[in-house]
Design an enzyme around this catalytic site. Structure first.
Site, mmCIF file in Angstrom:
data_model
loop_
_atom_site.group_PDB
_atom_site.id
_atom_site.type_symbol
_atom_site.label_atom_id
_atom_site.label_comp_id
_atom_site.label_asym_id
_atom_site.label_seq_id
_atom_site.Cartn_x
_atom_site.Cartn_y
_atom_site.Cartn_z
ATOM 1 N N ARG A 131 15.841 -58.201 -21.651
ATOM 2 C CA ARG A 131 16.583 -58.951 -22.654
ATOM 3 C C ARG A 131 15.694 -59.979 -23.353
ATOM 4 O O ARG A 131 14.561 -60.224 -22.945
ATOM 5 C CB ARG A 131 17.799 -59.605 -21.995
ATOM 6 C CG ARG A 131 18.838 -58.563 -21.591
ATOM 7 C CD ARG A 131 19.977 -59.120 -20.800
ATOM 8 N NE ARG A 131 20.634 -60.231 -21.473
ATOM 9 C CZ ARG A 131 21.506 -61.038 -20.865
ATOM 10 N NH1 ARG A 131 21.821 -60.854 -19.581
ATOM 11 N NH2 ARG A 131 22.062 -62.022 -21.528
ATOM 12 N N LYS A 150 16.083 -61.357 -18.007
ATOM 13 C CA LYS A 150 16.576 -62.124 -19.149
ATOM 14 C C LYS A 150 15.866 -63.467 -19.218
ATOM 15 O O LYS A 150 15.806 -64.193 -18.234
ATOM 16 C CB LYS A 150 18.079 -62.368 -19.033
ATOM 17 C CG LYS A 150 18.632 -63.025 -20.301
ATOM 18 C CD LYS A 150 19.779 -63.989 -20.096
ATOM 19 C CE LYS A 150 19.479 -65.169 -19.280
ATOM 20 N NZ LYS A 150 20.086 -66.427 -19.666
ATOM 21 N N HIS A 173 13.936 -52.307 -7.907
ATOM 22 C CA HIS A 173 15.250 -51.723 -8.147
ATOM 23 C C HIS A 173 16.414 -52.676 -7.911
ATOM 24 O O HIS A 173 16.358 -53.539 -7.062
ATOM 25 C CB HIS A 173 15.495 -50.452 -7.312
ATOM 26 C CG HIS A 173 14.672 -50.356 -6.086
ATOM 27 N ND1 HIS A 173 13.714 -49.385 -5.926
ATOM 28 C CD2 HIS A 173 14.617 -51.098 -4.968
ATOM 29 C CE1 HIS A 173 13.128 -49.534 -4.751
ATOM 30 N NE2 HIS A 173 13.660 -50.563 -4.162
ATOM 31 N N TYR A 191 18.532 -58.602 -10.652
ATOM 32 C CA TYR A 191 18.718 -59.387 -11.872
ATOM 33 C C TYR A 191 17.852 -60.637 -11.779
ATOM 34 O O TYR A 191 17.982 -61.425 -10.834
ATOM 35 C CB TYR A 191 20.183 -59.809 -12.052
ATOM 36 C CG TYR A 191 20.354 -60.806 -13.170
ATOM 37 C CD1 TYR A 191 20.219 -60.411 -14.503
ATOM 38 C CD2 TYR A 191 20.610 -62.147 -12.905
ATOM 39 C CE1 TYR A 191 20.342 -61.331 -15.528
ATOM 40 C CE2 TYR A 191 20.743 -63.071 -13.928
ATOM 41 C CZ TYR A 191 20.607 -62.655 -15.239
ATOM 42 O OH TYR A 191 20.715 -63.564 -16.260
ATOM 43 N N ASN A 222 6.633 -59.815 -4.904
ATOM 44 C CA ASN A 222 7.497 -58.663 -4.659
ATOM 45 C C ASN A 222 8.936 -59.167 -4.567
ATOM 46 O O ASN A 222 9.245 -60.058 -3.781
ATOM 47 C CB ASN A 222 7.127 -57.954 -3.358
ATOM 48 C CG ASN A 222 7.994 -56.728 -3.146
ATOM 49 O OD1 ASN A 222 7.741 -55.664 -3.687
ATOM 50 N ND2 ASN A 222 9.048 -56.884 -2.356
ATOM 51 N N ALA A 264 14.967 -55.053 -3.336
ATOM 52 C CA ALA A 264 16.138 -54.436 -3.958
ATOM 53 C C ALA A 264 17.369 -55.316 -3.813
ATOM 54 O O ALA A 264 17.606 -55.908 -2.772
ATOM 55 C CB ALA A 264 16.405 -53.072 -3.322
ATOM 56 N N ASN A 295 21.697 -67.962 -11.833
ATOM 57 C CA ASN A 295 21.219 -68.946 -12.798
ATOM 58 C C ASN A 295 22.315 -69.740 -13.493
ATOM 59 O O ASN A 295 22.041 -70.762 -14.096
ATOM 60 C CB ASN A 295 20.333 -68.274 -13.847
ATOM 61 C CG ASN A 295 21.049 -67.145 -14.572
ATOM 62 O OD1 ASN A 295 21.823 -66.403 -13.978
ATOM 63 N ND2 ASN A 295 20.769 -66.986 -15.845
ATOM 64 N N SER A 298 15.041 -57.750 0.522
ATOM 65 C CA SER A 298 16.167 -57.129 -0.180
ATOM 66 C C SER A 298 17.447 -57.957 -0.060
ATOM 67 O O SER A 298 17.655 -58.665 0.914
ATOM 68 C CB SER A 298 16.424 -55.737 0.399
ATOM 69 O OG SER A 298 15.325 -54.905 0.143
ATOM 70 N N ARG A 319 21.161 -66.415 7.490
ATOM 71 C CA ARG A 319 22.069 -65.331 7.857
ATOM 72 C C ARG A 319 23.142 -65.898 8.779
ATOM 73 O O ARG A 319 22.857 -66.636 9.713
ATOM 74 C CB ARG A 319 21.331 -64.216 8.588
ATOM 75 C CG ARG A 319 20.324 -63.510 7.725
ATOM 76 C CD ARG A 319 19.751 -62.318 8.412
ATOM 77 N NE ARG A 319 18.713 -61.744 7.570
ATOM 78 C CZ ARG A 319 17.546 -61.319 8.007
ATOM 79 N NH1 ARG A 319 17.257 -61.408 9.283
ATOM 80 N NH2 ARG A 319 16.684 -60.799 7.180
#
Length: 187
Positions: A68, A86, A98, A101, A112, A115, A121, A140, A175
């Site tokens: 974007r 974006k 993969h 966002y 790195n 996933a 944001n 991930s 976690r």
């Protein structure tokens, strides 16, 4: 004529002002909107959409990625399938392979992003910035709640929700404890 390969050109849409350097490949069903600059040896894979951004050399975008406006993608970067970028700067030698966002962010080099990672944001009133410094590894399925800075060479454990700044050379884990309960039988 300029050394760009456009596979199945009847399926590709390219804005009149797009600049693409030689050695680049545009795969089928790609849309390149206004304000795009693509350097040498870039691959834009099928079903990707890019607009108002710059993509540096030896970079791969997609398939099915979206870049974007106001994004700057560095050299030797991998933006994989179902990744959306974006208003962000992605430094050289980064991998966002993969289902991620990255919005309103500034990423250094050699990072790195695992996933399913997202930068959170928007707080409902304003957009906040995520800064990720050089050499960071994000596992991930992480949520990085901006505003936040992750220091150089740190690691974020998979599944973490990070709400505090992380100093350089640290491991951050967040976690909840897993609870396993016997299901009650319906009577």
């Amino acid at each position: 004529d300029g050394g760009v390969i456009i596979q199945q050109p009847d399926t590709v849409r390219i804005s009149f002002d797009t600049k693409i350097k030689k050695g680049s490949i545009i795969e089928p069903f790609v849309t390149i909107k206004s304000g795009v600059s693509i350097k040498e040896n870039v691959v834009i894979k099928s079903n990707s959409v890019v607009e108002s951004c710059s993509i540096n050399s030896n970079t791969s975008i997609g398939p099915s990625a979206r870049i974007r406006p106001h994004s700057k993608i560095g050299q030797n970067v991998k933006i994989g399938n179902y990744v959306e970028i974006k208003n962000s700067k992605i430094g050289n030698d980064c991998s966002i392979s993969h289902l991620s966002y990255i919005g309103d962010s500034d990423l250094g080099k050699h990072i790195n992003i695992g996933a399913g990672t997202i930068t959170c944001n928007y707080d409902g009133k304003k957009k906040n910035k995520t800064i990720i410094q050089d050499g960071v590894f994000v596992g991930s399925n992480c949520s990085l709640v901006a505003p936040i800075t992750i220091g150089k060479n740190s690691t974020i454990g998979a599944g973490s929700v990070i709400t505090k700044n992380i100093p350089s050379n640290h491991l951050a884990l967040e976690r909840s404890e897993v609870k396993i309960l016997r299901k009650q039988r319906k009577k």
